[in-house]
Design a protein around this motif. Structure first.
Motif, PDB file in Angstrom:
ATOM      1  N   LEU A  88      33.960  25.512  43.481  1.00  0.00           N
ATOM      2  CA  LEU A  88      33.736  26.958  43.598  1.00  0.00           C
ATOM      3  C   LEU A  88      34.997  27.642  43.736  1.00  0.00           C
ATOM      4  O   LEU A  88      35.228  28.493  43.368  1.00  0.00           O
ATOM      5  CB  LEU A  88      33.155  26.949  45.130  1.00  0.00           C
ATOM      6  CG  LEU A  88      31.339  26.287  44.664  1.00  0.00           C
ATOM      7  CD1 LEU A  88      31.092  26.298  46.094  1.00  0.00           C
ATOM      8  CD2 LEU A  88      30.965  26.943  43.959  1.00  0.00           C
ATOM      9  N   ARG A 118      35.827  29.087  40.444  1.00  0.00           N
ATOM     10  CA  ARG A 118      35.141  29.993  40.108  1.00  0.00           C
ATOM     11  C   ARG A 118      35.422  31.529  40.932  1.00  0.00           C
ATOM     12  O   ARG A 118      35.422  32.389  40.381  1.00  0.00           O
ATOM     13  CB  ARG A 118      33.363  30.467  40.700  1.00  0.00           C
ATOM     14  CG  ARG A 118      32.420  31.154  40.932  1.00  0.00           C
ATOM     15  CD  ARG A 118      31.776  31.335  41.799  1.00  0.00           C
ATOM     16  NE  ARG A 118      32.463  31.107  43.517  1.00  0.00           N
ATOM     17  CZ  ARG A 118      31.203  31.173  44.612  1.00  0.00           C
ATOM     18  NH1 ARG A 118      30.106  31.304  44.439  1.00  0.00           N
ATOM     19  NH2 ARG A 118      32.210  31.236  45.472  1.00  0.00           N
ATOM     20  N   ILE A 124      31.564  26.695  33.752  1.00  0.00           N
ATOM     21  CA  ILE A 124      31.145  27.381  33.831  1.00  0.00           C
ATOM     22  C   ILE A 124      29.693  28.482  33.464  1.00  0.00           C
ATOM     23  O   ILE A 124      28.984  28.566  33.991  1.00  0.00           O
ATOM     24  CB  ILE A 124      32.521  27.962  35.006  1.00  0.00           C
ATOM     25  CG1 ILE A 124      32.726  27.050  35.765  1.00  0.00           C
ATOM     26  CG2 ILE A 124      31.750  29.430  35.466  1.00  0.00           C
ATOM     27  CD1 ILE A 124      33.661  28.151  36.817  1.00  0.00           C
ATOM     28  N   GLU A 153      28.134  27.592  31.143  1.00  0.00           N
ATOM     29  CA  GLU A 153      26.761  26.597  30.874  1.00  0.00           C
ATOM     30  C   GLU A 153      26.185  26.166  32.394  1.00  0.00           C
ATOM     31  O   GLU A 153      24.551  26.381  32.960  1.00  0.00           O
ATOM     32  CB  GLU A 153      27.398  25.100  30.492  1.00  0.00           C
ATOM     33  CG  GLU A 153      27.619  25.566  28.945  1.00  0.00           C
ATOM     34  CD  GLU A 153      26.499  25.963  27.847  1.00  0.00           C
ATOM     35  OE1 GLU A 153      25.056  26.153  28.219  1.00  0.00           O
ATOM     36  OE2 GLU A 153      27.311  26.705  27.115  1.00  0.00           O
ATOM     37  N   ILE A 154      27.022  26.042  33.296  1.00  0.00           N
ATOM     38  CA  ILE A 154      26.256  25.813  34.429  1.00  0.00           C
ATOM     39  C   ILE A 154      25.406  27.066  34.759  1.00  0.00           C
ATOM     40  O   ILE A 154      24.138  27.193  35.572  1.00  0.00           O
ATOM     41  CB  ILE A 154      27.110  25.615  35.712  1.00  0.00           C
ATOM     42  CG1 ILE A 154      27.829  23.989  35.474  1.00  0.00           C
ATOM     43  CG2 ILE A 154      26.401  25.972  37.402  1.00  0.00           C
ATOM     44  CD1 ILE A 154      28.951  23.941  36.724  1.00  0.00           C
ATOM     45  N   ILE A 155      26.179  28.799  34.506  1.00  0.00           N
ATOM     46  CA  ILE A 155      25.695  29.742  35.358  1.00  0.00           C
ATOM     47  C   ILE A 155      24.291  30.080  34.381  1.00  0.00           C
ATOM     48  O   ILE A 155      22.291  30.168  34.735  1.00  0.00           O
ATOM     49  CB  ILE A 155      26.621  30.884  35.079  1.00  0.00           C
ATOM     50  CG1 ILE A 155      27.298  30.773  35.777  1.00  0.00           C
ATOM     51  CG2 ILE A 155      25.475  31.639  35.146  1.00  0.00           C
ATOM     52  CD1 ILE A 155      28.341  32.123  35.519  1.00  0.00           C
ATOM     53  N   TRP A 159      22.016  27.555  32.987  1.00  0.00           N
ATOM     54  CA  TRP A 159      21.781  26.505  32.995  1.00  0.00           C
ATOM     55  C   TRP A 159      20.636  26.541  34.519  1.00  0.00           C
ATOM     56  O   TRP A 159      19.263  26.632  34.916  1.00  0.00           O
ATOM     57  CB  TRP A 159      21.706  24.907  33.816  1.00  0.00           C
ATOM     58  CG  TRP A 159      20.971  24.045  34.044  1.00  0.00           C
ATOM     59  CD1 TRP A 159      20.422  23.185  32.978  1.00  0.00           C
ATOM     60  CD2 TRP A 159      20.071  23.351  35.510  1.00  0.00           C
ATOM     61  NE1 TRP A 159      19.771  22.205  33.949  1.00  0.00           N
ATOM     62  CE2 TRP A 159      19.530  22.081  35.277  1.00  0.00           C
ATOM     63  CE3 TRP A 159      20.638  24.529  36.731  1.00  0.00           C
ATOM     64  CZ2 TRP A 159      18.855  21.656  36.398  1.00  0.00           C
ATOM     65  CZ3 TRP A 159      20.615  23.217  37.668  1.00  0.00           C
ATOM     66  CH2 TRP A 159      18.903  21.961  37.241  1.00  0.00           C
ATOM     67  N   SER A 160      21.467  27.217  35.320  1.00  0.00           N
ATOM     68  CA  SER A 160      20.868  27.751  36.644  1.00  0.00           C
ATOM     69  C   SER A 160      20.257  29.275  36.743  1.00  0.00           C
ATOM     70  O   SER A 160      19.054  29.111  37.248  1.00  0.00           O
ATOM     71  CB  SER A 160      21.918  28.251  37.511  1.00  0.00           C
ATOM     72  OG  SER A 160      21.856  28.863  39.000  1.00  0.00           O
ATOM     73  N   LYS A 182      18.596  29.781  34.401  1.00  0.00           N
ATOM     74  CA  LYS A 182      16.562  29.672  33.665  1.00  0.00           C
ATOM     75  C   LYS A 182      16.618  28.521  34.418  1.00  0.00           C
ATOM     76  O   LYS A 182      15.191  28.555  34.929  1.00  0.00           O
ATOM     77  CB  LYS A 182      17.100  28.808  31.972  1.00  0.00           C
ATOM     78  CG  LYS A 182      15.768  28.094  31.779  1.00  0.00           C
ATOM     79  CD  LYS A 182      16.385  27.832  29.912  1.00  0.00           C
ATOM     80  CE  LYS A 182      14.875  27.276  29.158  1.00  0.00           C
ATOM     81  NZ  LYS A 182      15.423  26.975  27.911  1.00  0.00           N
ATOM     82  N   GLU A 210      16.662  34.806  44.997  1.00  0.00           N
ATOM     83  CA  GLU A 210      17.365  36.230  46.013  1.00  0.00           C
ATOM     84  C   GLU A 210      18.552  35.726  45.012  1.00  0.00           C
ATOM     85  O   GLU A 210      20.164  36.311  45.004  1.00  0.00           O
ATOM     86  CB  GLU A 210      17.929  35.780  47.335  1.00  0.00           C
ATOM     87  CG  GLU A 210      17.488  35.697  48.290  1.00  0.00           C
ATOM     88  CD  GLU A 210      16.528  37.272  47.947  1.00  0.00           C
ATOM     89  OE1 GLU A 210      16.845  38.632  48.658  1.00  0.00           O
ATOM     90  OE2 GLU A 210      15.002  37.815  47.780  1.00  0.00           O
ATOM     91  N   MET A 211      19.372  34.573  44.082  1.00  0.00           N
ATOM     92  CA  MET A 211      19.960  34.458  43.583  1.00  0.00           C
ATOM     93  C   MET A 211      20.481  35.640  42.599  1.00  0.00           C
ATOM     94  O   MET A 211      19.791  36.090  41.944  1.00  0.00           O
ATOM     95  CB  MET A 211      19.893  33.092  42.467  1.00  0.00           C
ATOM     96  CG  MET A 211      21.055  32.493  42.065  1.00  0.00           C
ATOM     97  SD  MET A 211      20.924  31.636  40.124  1.00  0.00           S
ATOM     98  CE  MET A 211      19.529  30.077  41.053  1.00  0.00           C
ATOM     99  N   PHE A 212      21.849  35.624  42.737  1.00  0.00           N
ATOM    100  CA  PHE A 212      22.580  37.017  42.133  1.00  0.00           C
ATOM    101  C   PHE A 212      23.484  36.140  40.318  1.00  0.00           C
ATOM    102  O   PHE A 212      23.043  35.193  40.258  1.00  0.00           O
ATOM    103  CB  PHE A 212      24.142  37.422  42.533  1.00  0.00           C
ATOM    104  CG  PHE A 212      24.819  37.060  43.624  1.00  0.00           C
ATOM    105  CD1 PHE A 212      24.983  36.242  44.116  1.00  0.00           C
ATOM    106  CD2 PHE A 212      26.331  36.462  41.801  1.00  0.00           C
ATOM    107  CE1 PHE A 212      25.247  35.705  44.904  1.00  0.00           C
ATOM    108  CE2 PHE A 212      26.811  35.184  42.372  1.00  0.00           C
ATOM    109  CZ  PHE A 212      27.402  35.516  43.665  1.00  0.00           C
ATOM    110  N   SER A 213      23.044  36.712  39.771  1.00  0.00           N
ATOM    111  CA  SER A 213      23.636  36.243  38.187  1.00  0.00           C
ATOM    112  C   SER A 213      25.066  37.216  38.061  1.00  0.00           C
ATOM    113  O   SER A 213      25.526  38.414  38.263  1.00  0.00           O
ATOM    114  CB  SER A 213      22.582  36.736  37.272  1.00  0.00           C
ATOM    115  OG  SER A 213      22.809  35.599  36.277  1.00  0.00           O
ATOM    116  N   ILE A 214      26.591  35.932  38.394  1.00  0.00           N
ATOM    117  CA  ILE A 214      27.224  36.417  37.091  1.00  0.00           C
ATOM    118  C   ILE A 214      27.656  37.360  35.662  1.00  0.00           C
ATOM    119  O   ILE A 214      28.103  37.758  36.193  1.00  0.00           O
ATOM    120  CB  ILE A 214      28.137  34.844  37.624  1.00  0.00           C
ATOM    121  CG1 ILE A 214      28.458  35.199  39.149  1.00  0.00           C
ATOM    122  CG2 ILE A 214      29.649  35.935  36.883  1.00  0.00           C
ATOM    123  CD1 ILE A 214      29.380  33.577  39.304  1.00  0.00           C
TER     124      ILE A 214
END
Lengths: 143, 143
Positions: B25, B28, B93, B95-97, B99-100, B102, B110-114
């Motif tokens: 984090l 990030r 990072i 690939e984590i984004i 995965w998250s 999807k 509420e998740m925002f996408s970077i």
DNA sequence: TTTATTGCTACCAAATTAATAGTAAAAAAT
DNA sequence: ATTTTTTACTATTAATTTGGTAGCAATAAA
């Protein structure tokens, strides 16, 4: 599957599920080493304690990354298998391996590489190969 | 930079460095949010405690993922910047984004996408863009 | 019918994390 | 020049998590 996420950041949410010392190693064991049982995971070189392993497996199951079942001809062993959600962590693992190969090898000459030749040239192909091999394994076990 | 790695597995070694609740984090914050100071990191929505932040920054510096310095015109602020080794965590990072995005979006509306539009079509280009932008930032600050 | 294996749980000790308060140095404001 | 604010922490203590070992119940093998 409680989701007390620390924030709405996709990275933070992911780390809230798999961002501990052990979860990704269990996924590695399953995906790369084809391990399936409590005993298999216990035998990994990192030496996870049974209590921790137990709680991680429960956690990963609650979060639908793995499934747990007994096969009809064996009531003793529990078989843990990655779900699709778990299999899709393969790209994350691939990138970790590549980072480690490039940036940590100097610190650990003994490090073995899961990465075969050609890994770097054709990253996504290798990842897909790992995933499809695993899907085949699941198919073989569950039919 | 002590390396008490749990094993010779590249994944385990990587997790021994960044496999905790906070390190990625912080990366990030630096790479994506362009945060640079202790105060910046403290202000992130996940609410890291100062003692933990302090120890993580020291740890990441010891492991050459970040550097710490004061600028000539400001003796008060410490400026933390990713090293090349740290910048190279960008693909992990990314690939984590993905995965998250999807697999976790259903659990966190509420998740925002970077991730901007086009992220999926052109993954490595976006990753390289993030890295090059950050390299430029470092250049601007350190000259 | 004994022995071994598997998958745990229980227990306690040790280490880590978390929350809050407080401090020293530098910078900004008055 | 002096007070106030900001920044970057450290110190302290409490809470939580992790780790190590022993042991037990169910199944399977001998």
């Amino acid at each position: 599957m409680k989701n007390n996420f620390r924030s709405n950041c996709p990275i933070a949410c992911t780390l809230d599920i798999i961002g501990d010392k052990w979860s990704l190693l269990i996924v590695r064991d399953m995906l790369v080493q084809r391990k399936k049982t409590f005993k298999d995971f216990s035998a990994s070189p990192e030496g996870i304690a049974p209590g921790i392993l137990s709680s991680r497996l429960k956690w990963l199951e609650e979060n639908d990354l793995i499934s747990k079942q007994k096969l009809p001809d064996n009531q003793k062993e529990n078989i843990y298998l990655l779900t699709e959600k778990g299999i899709e962590l393969a790209p994350v693992i691939t990138e970790i391996i590549l980072w480690s190969d490039k940036n940590l090898r100097a610190q650990n000459a003994e490090m073995f590489s899961i990465a075969e030749a050609g890994f770097k040239q054709d990253k996504s192909k290798v990842t897909e190969g790992i995933q499809n091999n695993y899907r085949q394994l699941v198919q073989e076990i569950l039919g």
